[in-house]
Design a protein around this motif. Structure first.
Motif, PDB file in Angstrom:
ATOM      1  N   SER A  77     -26.224 -28.611  29.083  1.00  0.00           N
ATOM      2  CA  SER A  77     -27.043 -27.165  29.449  1.00  0.00           C
ATOM      3  C   SER A  77     -28.201 -27.070  28.485  1.00  0.00           C
ATOM      4  O   SER A  77     -29.177 -26.519  28.956  1.00  0.00           O
ATOM      5  CB  SER A  77     -25.872 -26.462  29.510  1.00  0.00           C
ATOM      6  N   ILE A  78     -27.741 -27.366  27.182  1.00  0.00           N
ATOM      7  CA  ILE A  78     -29.043 -26.870  26.331  1.00  0.00           C
ATOM      8  C   ILE A  78     -30.345 -27.738  26.347  1.00  0.00           C
ATOM      9  O   ILE A  78     -31.378 -27.325  26.430  1.00  0.00           O
ATOM     10  CB  ILE A  78     -28.288 -27.094  24.689  1.00  0.00           C
ATOM     11  N   TYR A 100     -36.781 -17.074  32.201  1.00  0.00           N
ATOM     12  CA  TYR A 100     -35.557 -17.009  32.797  1.00  0.00           C
ATOM     13  C   TYR A 100     -34.824 -18.242  32.098  1.00  0.00           C
ATOM     14  O   TYR A 100     -33.723 -18.137  31.256  1.00  0.00           O
ATOM     15  CB  TYR A 100     -35.443 -17.298  34.310  1.00  0.00           C
ATOM     16  N   PHE A 101     -35.692 -19.453  32.000  1.00  0.00           N
ATOM     17  CA  PHE A 101     -35.143 -20.778  31.286  1.00  0.00           C
ATOM     18  C   PHE A 101     -34.896 -20.593  29.767  1.00  0.00           C
ATOM     19  O   PHE A 101     -34.092 -21.015  29.182  1.00  0.00           O
ATOM     20  CB  PHE A 101     -36.051 -21.990  31.833  1.00  0.00           C
ATOM     21  N   LYS A 102     -35.969 -19.704  29.419  1.00  0.00           N
ATOM     22  CA  LYS A 102     -35.918 -19.444  27.794  1.00  0.00           C
ATOM     23  C   LYS A 102     -34.879 -18.478  27.594  1.00  0.00           C
ATOM     24  O   LYS A 102     -33.936 -18.892  26.476  1.00  0.00           O
ATOM     25  CB  LYS A 102     -37.317 -18.754  27.426  1.00  0.00           C
ATOM     26  N   SER A 103     -34.583 -17.574  28.450  1.00  0.00           N
ATOM     27  CA  SER A 103     -33.322 -16.452  28.077  1.00  0.00           C
ATOM     28  C   SER A 103     -32.081 -17.136  28.238  1.00  0.00           C
ATOM     29  O   SER A 103     -31.075 -16.930  27.404  1.00  0.00           O
ATOM     30  CB  SER A 103     -33.332 -15.373  29.134  1.00  0.00           C
ATOM     31  N   ARG A 104     -31.686 -18.252  29.191  1.00  0.00           N
ATOM     32  CA  ARG A 104     -30.567 -18.907  29.298  1.00  0.00           C
ATOM     33  C   ARG A 104     -30.324 -20.082  28.002  1.00  0.00           C
ATOM     34  O   ARG A 104     -29.160 -20.012  27.574  1.00  0.00           O
ATOM     35  CB  ARG A 104     -30.524 -19.909  30.488  1.00  0.00           C
ATOM     36  N   PHE A 105     -31.420 -20.679  27.652  1.00  0.00           N
ATOM     37  CA  PHE A 105     -31.551 -21.314  26.394  1.00  0.00           C
ATOM     38  C   PHE A 105     -31.133 -20.526  25.184  1.00  0.00           C
ATOM     39  O   PHE A 105     -30.052 -20.798  24.183  1.00  0.00           O
ATOM     40  CB  PHE A 105     -32.835 -22.073  26.047  1.00  0.00           C
ATOM     41  N   ASN A 106     -31.932 -19.513  24.965  1.00  0.00           N
ATOM     42  CA  ASN A 106     -31.431 -18.557  23.843  1.00  0.00           C
ATOM     43  C   ASN A 106     -29.972 -18.038  24.061  1.00  0.00           C
ATOM     44  O   ASN A 106     -29.487 -17.893  22.725  1.00  0.00           O
ATOM     45  CB  ASN A 106     -32.611 -17.210  23.927  1.00  0.00           C
ATOM     46  N   ASP A 107     -29.278 -17.724  25.102  1.00  0.00           N
ATOM     47  CA  ASP A 107     -28.264 -17.249  25.325  1.00  0.00           C
ATOM     48  C   ASP A 107     -27.104 -18.343  24.817  1.00  0.00           C
ATOM     49  O   ASP A 107     -25.812 -18.146  24.148  1.00  0.00           O
ATOM     50  CB  ASP A 107     -27.652 -16.702  26.877  1.00  0.00           C
TER      51      ASP A 107
END
Length: 413
Positions: free
Chosen positions: A271-272, A365-372
């Motif tokens: 996922s990362i 969106y992709f950046k926020s998912r990665f940061n999460d």
């Protein structure tokens, strides 16, 4: 890099020389700038034996020991170039100034070579081609964008921002992984010490038992035997496997494709890797679209920034579909890499003419998912670590105490 045999006519005499280039087009360009006389013929040829051997050695050591330039030094150099080109200084003079000012040895050598190639008539993109691995595909993509649009300073400024974001993500990932890696190393050291110093003492006692030993004890004794008698061989085998995998990832496309495909299925790491890759792709693609680059060209350039071969293969189909006249929304949807919400956003952007703004939201969106994932990586990994520690403690306890209990029961009876 391929070898090309170049035949030229200079002062009434035919001369044959061998040059290296990534393709025939670049070979012709290099031949025209570096070989005097009239170019008669150019054809691909095999490398000399000594070059083949030296190339193999170079590939092997580069694969195993990657000497990358300092990312912070590269970002600083890119920012310097952006400032100087924005002030109206030519790219050639800017490269020369950055070369003189750089304190990073590897970067200094690269910029020195770039300066020489620019003097010989090559464009900055062509000059950077041999240093693709050191500078990165993102750098080449944005420099090519700057040359094609004529706005080099803006492209370099955006490149610096992209590289800073990539470096920040890399630093976040390393920081998040520090805790689980430290715990795993501590567990491995503790387990090895127990196997080397503690279990052998119980082994002498267990050898006197005439009864069948329980399964946990057999596993424990087997592991002790492997570590005690074959420990260095096991360590050597692990090192060889790591070196082999690193070499194959760099030099074998099929191996890398299968590896990249498998890594996306691994818990958490997949996922990362997915969100980091997609965030980088959409970030560069958005900037290219915003700069007025045609969609097909923007896709082709953005694909150069992808490290994961499996994702690169899937997203390559988007470029093919777009060139056939299929809408970008449908092309992205066919890859099955974008969620329905993101597809709807891209569709809305296409219909309203605000594609770059919608793609910007997709990137966020992709950046926020990665940061999460990065921010909460400890909470994702802790249950696995606790389960692993519990399994090891249970194995040690059962392996040592079960024979004791059996012996106590036998004596009691």
């Amino acid at each position: 890099m391929k070898y090309y045999e170049v035949t030229s006519l200079f002062k009434g005499k035919k001369e044959t020389k061998t040059i290296k280039a990534p393709n025939k087009k670049d070979a012709i360009t290099i031949a025209k700038t570096k070989i005097p006389g009239i170019l008669l013929n150019i054809k691909i040829t095999s490398a000399p034996l000594e070059d083949q051997f030296s190339e193999f050695k170079e590939k092997f050591f580069k694969s195993v020991i990657k000497k990358k330039i300092n990312s912070k030094a590269l970002i600083a150099a890119i920012r310097q170039l952006a400032v100087m080109t924005d002030a109206g200084i030519s790219i050639h003079d800017s490269i020369k100034e950055v070369k003189d000012a750089s304190v990073d040895k590897a970067l200094k050598i690269i910029f020195s070579e770039l300066n020489d190639d620019l003097n010989s008539g090559l464009s900055l993109t062509q000059a950077m081609m041999p240093y693709r691995k050191e500078l990165g595909d993102v750098t080449l993509a944005m420099v090519e964008l700057g040359e094609s649009t004529g706005n080099m300073s803006e492209s370099l400024e955006k490149l610096a921002e992209i590289l800073e974001e990539i470096e920040e993500n890399r630093a976040k990932f390393k920081k998040a992984m520090r805790y689980p890696i430290t715990v795993m190393i501590a567990i491995a050291i503790a387990f090895t010490i127990l196997m080397v110093y503690v279990v052998p003492k119980f082994k002498d006692i267990f050898s006197k038992f005439k009864t069948e030993l329980p399964l946990p004890t057999k596993i424990l004794l087997f592991l002790e035997n492997v570590i005690h008698n074959y420990g260095f061989y096991v360590l050597g085998f692990i090192i060889i496997v790591i070196v082999f995998v690193k070499y194959m990832l760099v030099n074998n496309e099929k191996f890398k494709y299968n590896f990249d495909k498998y890594i996306l299925r691994v818990y958490l790491i997949g996922s990362i890797s997915f969100y980091a890759t997609m965030s980088r792709f959409t970030l560069v693609f958005t900037e290219l679209i915003r700069s007025g680059i045609p969609i097909a060209d923007a896709l082709e350039t953005s694909l150069l920034t992808l490290d994961n071969m499996h994702l690169k293969h899937k997203l390559s189909s988007v470029n093919v579909s777009v060139q056939r006249g299929v809408s970008l929304t449908q092309s992205f949807s066919d890859t099955q890499l974008f969620e329905g919400m993101l597809i709807q956003m891209i569709h809305a952007g296409e219909r309203s003419g605000t594609l770059d703004k919608m793609l910007d939201k997709v990137t966020n969106y992709f950046k926020s998912r990665f940061n999460d994932l990065i921010d909460n990586i400890s909470s994702y990994i802790e249950p696995i670590l606790l389960g692993f520690i519990a399994a090891m403690v249970l194995l040690m306890a059962l392996g040592i105490f079960m024979p004791m209990w059996d012996l106590a029961k036998a004596v009691k009876n």
